[in-house]
Design a protein around this motif. Sequence first.
Motif, PDB file in Angstrom:
ATOM      1  N   TYR A  74     -59.013 -30.913  43.927  1.00 47.29           N
ATOM      2  CA  TYR A  74     -57.771 -30.874  43.014  1.00 47.29           C
ATOM      3  C   TYR A  74     -58.049 -29.841  41.583  1.00 47.29           C
ATOM      4  O   TYR A  74     -56.733 -30.086  41.364  1.00 47.29           O
ATOM      5  N   ILE A  75     -58.598 -29.704  41.699  1.00 44.24           N
ATOM      6  CA  ILE A  75     -58.732 -28.411  40.468  1.00 44.24           C
ATOM      7  C   ILE A  75     -58.187 -27.251  40.852  1.00 44.24           C
ATOM      8  O   ILE A  75     -57.031 -26.182  40.529  1.00 44.24           O
ATOM      9  N   LYS A  76     -58.831 -26.918  42.559  1.00 48.34           N
ATOM     10  CA  LYS A  76     -57.361 -25.922  43.116  1.00 48.34           C
ATOM     11  C   LYS A  76     -55.245 -25.988  43.111  1.00 48.34           C
ATOM     12  O   LYS A  76     -55.041 -25.349  43.069  1.00 48.34           O
ATOM     13  N   LYS A  77     -55.752 -27.476  43.572  1.00 49.54           N
ATOM     14  CA  LYS A  77     -54.428 -27.713  43.277  1.00 49.54           C
ATOM     15  C   LYS A  77     -53.735 -27.521  42.099  1.00 49.54           C
ATOM     16  O   LYS A  77     -52.021 -26.963  41.818  1.00 49.54           O
ATOM     17  N   ALA A  78     -54.010 -28.220  40.844  1.00 49.75           N
ATOM     18  CA  ALA A  78     -53.416 -27.888  39.839  1.00 49.75           C
ATOM     19  C   ALA A  78     -53.137 -26.756  39.666  1.00 49.75           C
ATOM     20  O   ALA A  78     -52.495 -25.522  38.888  1.00 49.75           O
ATOM     21  N   ILE A  79     -54.324 -25.565  39.787  1.00 48.97           N
ATOM     22  CA  ILE A  79     -53.722 -24.104  39.959  1.00 48.97           C
ATOM     23  C   ILE A  79     -52.993 -23.521  40.145  1.00 48.97           C
ATOM     24  O   ILE A  79     -51.984 -22.812  39.639  1.00 48.97           O
ATOM     25  N   LYS A  80     -52.833 -24.161  41.242  1.00 46.73           N
ATOM     26  CA  LYS A  80     -51.677 -24.170  42.548  1.00 46.73           C
ATOM     27  C   LYS A  80     -50.806 -24.014  41.747  1.00 46.73           C
ATOM     28  O   LYS A  80     -48.886 -23.164  42.057  1.00 46.73           O
ATOM     29  N   ASN A  81     -50.891 -24.999  40.885  1.00 50.65           N
ATOM     30  CA  ASN A  81     -49.300 -25.865  41.041  1.00 50.65           C
ATOM     31  C   ASN A  81     -48.498 -25.590  39.260  1.00 50.65           C
ATOM     32  O   ASN A  81     -48.854 -26.037  38.628  1.00 50.65           O
ATOM     33  N   LYS A  82     -47.973 -24.673  39.418  1.00 51.81           N
ATOM     34  CA  LYS A  82     -47.777 -23.504  38.188  1.00 51.81           C
ATOM     35  C   LYS A  82     -46.795 -24.177  37.512  1.00 51.81           C
ATOM     36  O   LYS A  82     -46.081 -23.422  36.563  1.00 51.81           O
ATOM     37  N   ILE A  83     -46.070 -24.746  38.010  1.00 51.55           N
ATOM     38  CA  ILE A  83     -44.635 -25.429  37.368  1.00 51.55           C
ATOM     39  C   ILE A  83     -45.123 -26.775  36.418  1.00 51.55           C
ATOM     40  O   ILE A  83     -44.251 -26.623  35.193  1.00 51.55           O
TER      41      ILE A  83
END
Length: 108
Positions: A84-93
């Motif tokens: 989840y942390i990696k997804k949040a970091i990638k979700n630049k929007i």
Amino acid sequence: MGKIKIIFFIFILFFLIAFINCFNFDNDVIYYYSDGNANLYKIKKNFFEYKPVEELYSSTGIYSGGRYFTTKLPDEEFNVIRIYIKKAIKNKIDHINNREKGSGMIII
């Protein structure tokens, strides 16, 4: 001459293993998450820490995040949190330039 080649090969092998391990950040990584109320979470393999904001330091002066605690974090739960942390970091929007009240922050 054969012993020198073997020693050299072993040295190179150990060097490569050490070099590769230097880039295995997931094993030693520590994630910090500050939620919208400034409660702080420290997350690493086999460890979870919650540092709640105290009333004195809250924006209202009356909010308390509760009690401080630490616990052992099972590998399965750490892996889910890491995903989840990696997804949040990638979700630049969803990223913002300035930390606003109510927003969270991830620090690695």
